[in-house]
Design a protein around this motif. Structure first.
Motif, short mmCIF file in Angstrom:
data_model
loop_
_atom_site.label_atom_id
_atom_site.label_comp_id
_atom_site.label_asym_id
_atom_site.label_seq_id
_atom_site.Cartn_x
_atom_site.Cartn_y
_atom_site.Cartn_z
N ILE A 167 -16.01 25.19 64.10
CA ILE A 167 -17.12 24.58 64.74
C ILE A 167 -16.83 23.69 65.74
N VAL A 168 -17.89 23.34 66.41
CA VAL A 168 -17.39 22.10 67.44
C VAL A 168 -18.11 20.98 66.80
N LEU A 169 -17.75 19.83 66.97
CA LEU A 169 -18.13 18.64 66.30
C LEU A 169 -18.46 17.58 67.47
N ARG A 170 -19.57 16.99 67.59
CA ARG A 170 -19.86 15.82 68.44
C ARG A 170 -19.39 14.71 67.69
N VAL A 171 -18.44 13.90 67.65
CA VAL A 171 -18.11 12.88 66.85
C VAL A 171 -18.39 11.46 67.73
N ARG A 172 -19.25 10.47 67.13
CA ARG A 172 -19.58 9.11 67.35
C ARG A 172 -18.77 8.30 66.74
N LEU A 173 -17.84 7.38 67.30
CA LEU A 173 -16.89 6.59 66.65
C LEU A 173 -17.53 5.17 66.51
N ASP A 227 -18.13 4.89 71.26
CA ASP A 227 -17.56 6.31 72.05
C ASP A 227 -17.76 7.41 71.28
N SER A 228 -18.16 8.62 72.04
CA SER A 228 -18.13 9.91 71.52
C SER A 228 -17.21 10.73 71.89
N MET A 229 -16.89 11.97 71.37
CA MET A 229 -15.99 13.10 71.89
C MET A 229 -16.48 14.34 71.08
N ASP A 230 -16.20 15.40 71.84
CA ASP A 230 -16.31 16.81 71.30
C ASP A 230 -14.98 17.27 70.83
N VAL A 231 -14.70 17.65 69.51
CA VAL A 231 -13.66 18.34 69.02
C VAL A 231 -13.98 19.49 68.42
N THR A 232 -12.93 20.48 68.31
CA THR A 232 -13.11 21.86 67.40
C THR A 232 -12.41 21.46 66.19
N TYR A 233 -13.04 22.08 64.99
CA TYR A 233 -12.35 22.06 63.72
C TYR A 233 -12.45 23.24 63.24
N GLU A 234 -11.29 24.00 62.59
CA GLU A 234 -11.12 25.51 62.09
C GLU A 234 -10.62 24.93 60.85
N ARG A 265 -7.93 17.15 60.51
CA ARG A 265 -7.17 17.75 61.98
C ARG A 265 -7.95 18.52 62.79
N CYS A 266 -8.31 18.08 63.95
CA CYS A 266 -9.17 18.70 64.95
C CYS A 266 -8.40 18.83 66.30
N ARG A 267 -8.92 19.56 67.21
CA ARG A 267 -8.64 19.72 68.46
C ARG A 267 -9.48 19.25 69.51
N GLY A 283 -9.70 20.14 73.35
CA GLY A 283 -8.91 20.86 74.28
C GLY A 283 -7.45 21.37 73.84
N ASP A 284 -6.51 20.97 74.47
CA ASP A 284 -5.30 21.44 74.03
C ASP A 284 -4.26 20.33 73.17
N ARG A 285 -5.05 19.25 72.81
CA ARG A 285 -4.59 18.05 72.07
C ARG A 285 -4.94 18.33 70.63
N LEU A 286 -3.73 17.77 69.85
CA LEU A 286 -4.41 17.68 68.31
C LEU A 286 -4.92 16.33 68.17
N LEU A 287 -6.05 16.33 67.33
CA LEU A 287 -6.50 14.91 66.86
C LEU A 287 -6.44 14.82 65.36
N VAL A 288 -6.37 13.76 64.86
CA VAL A 288 -6.55 13.35 63.40
C VAL A 288 -7.67 12.32 63.41
N LEU A 289 -8.68 12.87 62.86
CA LEU A 289 -10.15 11.71 62.44
C LEU A 289 -9.96 11.27 61.31
N TYR A 290 -10.23 9.89 61.14
CA TYR A 290 -10.18 9.29 59.95
C TYR A 290 -11.53 8.94 59.51
N ALA A 291 -12.26 8.99 58.40
CA ALA A 291 -13.52 8.98 58.12
C ALA A 291 -13.84 7.34 58.31
#
Length: 74
Positions: A4-10, A14-21, A47-49, A51-59
């Motif tokens: 899925i694609v998540l829109r994350v508001r920090l 700030d906000s960003m769109d990431v994909t999570y599988e 662990r999300c993406r 674009g081509d970058r790996l991101l780690v989102l902390y709760a």
């Protein structure tokens, strides 16, 4: 594999769109349930993406989460 694609508001505003599988999920609903269950813990980490970058989102750094049915443009 469910993804899925998540829109994350920090917390900072700030906000960003990431994909999570999630490889074991059979449907998008299962993926969403896994994301919500993981982030409901203070020590939750995803662990999300972006674009081509790996991101780690902390709760602790997330103030809101929006699920996009088709996905946002990354």
């Amino acid at each position: 594999m469910g993804g899925i694609v998540l829109r994350v508001r920090l917390v900072g505003g700030d906000s960003m769109d990431v994909t999570y599988e999630h490889p074991d999920a059979a449907s998008d609903a299962e993926v969403i349930d896994h994301v919500v269950a993981t982030l409901s813990n203070d020590s939750g980490v995803l662990r999300c993406r972006h674009g081509d970058r790996l991101l780690v989102l902390y709760a602790r750094g997330i103030s809101a989460l929006e699920v996009a049915p088709r996905g946002a443009v990354l």
